[in-house]
Design an enzyme around this catalytic site. Structure first.
Site, mmCIF file in Angstrom:
data_model
loop_
_atom_site.group_PDB
_atom_site.id
_atom_site.type_symbol
_atom_site.label_atom_id
_atom_site.label_comp_id
_atom_site.label_asym_id
_atom_site.label_seq_id
_atom_site.Cartn_x
_atom_site.Cartn_y
_atom_site.Cartn_z
ATOM 1 N N LYS A 121 28.008 -12.768 3.548
ATOM 2 C CA LYS A 121 27.493 -11.229 3.408
ATOM 3 C C LYS A 121 25.938 -11.287 3.689
ATOM 4 C CE LYS A 121 27.237 -7.477 -0.016
ATOM 5 N NZ LYS A 121 27.768 -7.251 -1.455
ATOM 6 N N SER B 164 30.634 -3.322 -2.139
ATOM 7 C CA SER B 164 29.682 -3.403 -1.206
ATOM 8 C C SER B 164 30.253 -4.243 -0.143
ATOM 9 C CB SER B 164 28.382 -3.508 -1.588
ATOM 10 O OG SER B 164 28.180 -4.734 -2.235
ATOM 11 N N SER C 32 31.866 -5.436 -6.653
ATOM 12 C CA SER C 32 31.893 -5.409 -4.891
ATOM 13 C C SER C 32 32.374 -6.705 -4.295
ATOM 14 C CB SER C 32 30.161 -5.525 -4.631
ATOM 15 O OG SER C 32 29.698 -4.104 -4.928
#
Length: 374
Positions: A20, A96, A120
């Site tokens: 990420k 997210s 997330s």
């Protein structure tokens, strides 16, 4: 492809993993998928989890896209593009860590790392039909991860099966016991948390416990709703401190601009009250786990909404109602794909365990995985 911020190739020919874009990789900027951070200089060194992956022989194939600044539940990003939901391209991928979940679901990587501050990892995992683990708070290093300071955020893995998820945890966690993460044998006692979710998903949770031959009892988790509200207060305060200064630059997406401006109004008194809720809710979970090996409940209260609904302004705040509370408490929580009768889409079965007992959560998840696949 918009599942990745940037493709790259680091490490050996071992299992592939994507990272990420809040996690530093030396030589590449960490932009958190935001135009406001597009000119960020390349990271000087790897985040500690990246160093551990490379030392363990993993092959890093890319940095994954995400909801801007890790501050949203839909995964929609009009600057970097919105990752495709592998279960249904018309639906949101969740945020997210949208790109990490999508990359795994689309088989672009064997595993991926995400971060989970208010759901997330688990939210996108449930949306995209993959497994995602939020470890015990503090179990996995956050050195080299944005934001630098957080009392909620955890780095954790995504995978398509529990074997690979446990392998990723072994790589990024110094003291993870892979043998203890094998499928749970013998008696298994679960507490089914009463939750506000659609009837078909609640039925699927109960059915999963029966299918996995677990002894189950239903319980009301005191303070769940209050913990959700308190979690929002803490994340607003901490995200405002980390990224609030970016609003003045005018490069933040419209949804983030509004959220950051609102977050800036969080008061010290509100944070103090939230911290009191944190202590009370943590104690309530610990008490519930005195009579169960794990707690189970839906990851999300409903199947993910469509991209069109999200863009039309449909509220998504309730998406995190069942996941955000466990960020506040710091307990390990995993989302496992959950078949729903009459639906081609899988929901998420959330499995919550005692602090520090991430291996047990993985072992019981492996038991559910085997039972649901039979």
């Amino acid at each position: 492809m918009n599942e990745f911020i940037q493709t790259l190739s680091l490490g050996s020919s071992g299992p592939s993993i994507a990272i990420k874009d809040t996690i530093d990789i030396a030589g590449y900027p960490t932009t958190a998928a935001s135009r406001a951070l597009a000119d960020t200089p390349p990271a000087r060194r790897h985040a500690q989890v990246v160093e551990r992956l490379l030392a363990a022989g993993w092959h890093i194939v890319g940095k994954t896209n995400m909801h801007e600044l890790a501050f949203g539940m839909t995964g929609i990003n009009d600057y970097t593009g919105t990752p495709q939901n592998p279960q249904d391209a018309t639906r949101i991928p969740g945020g997210s860590s949208s790109g990490s979940a999508a990359a795994v679901g689309l088989k672009l990587a064997d595993a991926a790392l995400g971060t989970d501050t208010g759901g997330s990892i688990r939210g996108p995992a449930a949306c995209c039909g993959v497994i995602g683990l939020k470890p015990t708070f503090g179990r996995v290093s956050r050195l080299g991860v944005a934001p630098r300071e957080s009392t909620l955020d955890c780095v954790g893995p995504f995978a398509r099966d529990m074997r690979m998820l446990a392998a990723a945890m072994l790589a990024i966690t110094a003291d993870f016991d892979a043998n203890a993460a094998h499928a749970w044998q013998g008696p298994c006692k679960v507490g089914i948390v009463q939750a506000d979710a659609t009837a078909d998903i609640l039925a699927a949770v109960a059915r999963a416990a029966d299918t996995a031959n677990c002894t189950a009892h239903t319980l009301q988790l005191t303070g769940l709703a209050a913990a959700f509200d308190a979690g929002l207060t803490v994340i607003n305060a901490e995200t405002s401190r980390a990224f609030g200064h970016l609003v003045a630059g005018g490069k933040i997406g419209a949804d983030l601009d509004a959220r950051l401006r609102a977050a800036a109004n969080t008061t010290a008194a509100q944070v103090d009250a939230a911290e009191q809720v944190r202590r009370q809710f943590t104690a309530a979970i610990d008490h519930a786990l005195d009579n169960a090996d794990v707690l189970i409940l839906p990851t999300l209260p409903a199947l993910p909404i469509t991209l069109e609904e999200a863009r039309s302004g449909k509220s998504v705040i309730a998406m995190s109602s069942l996941i955000r509370p466990f960020n506040l408490s710091g307990h390990p929580a995993l989302s496992l794909p959950l078949p729903v009768e009459g639906s081609p889409l899988k929901a998420g079965l959330q499995i919550v365990g005692r602090k520090g007992h991430d291996e047990q959560v993985c072992a019981i998840a492996a038991r559910f995985e085997a039972a649901l696949a039979a």
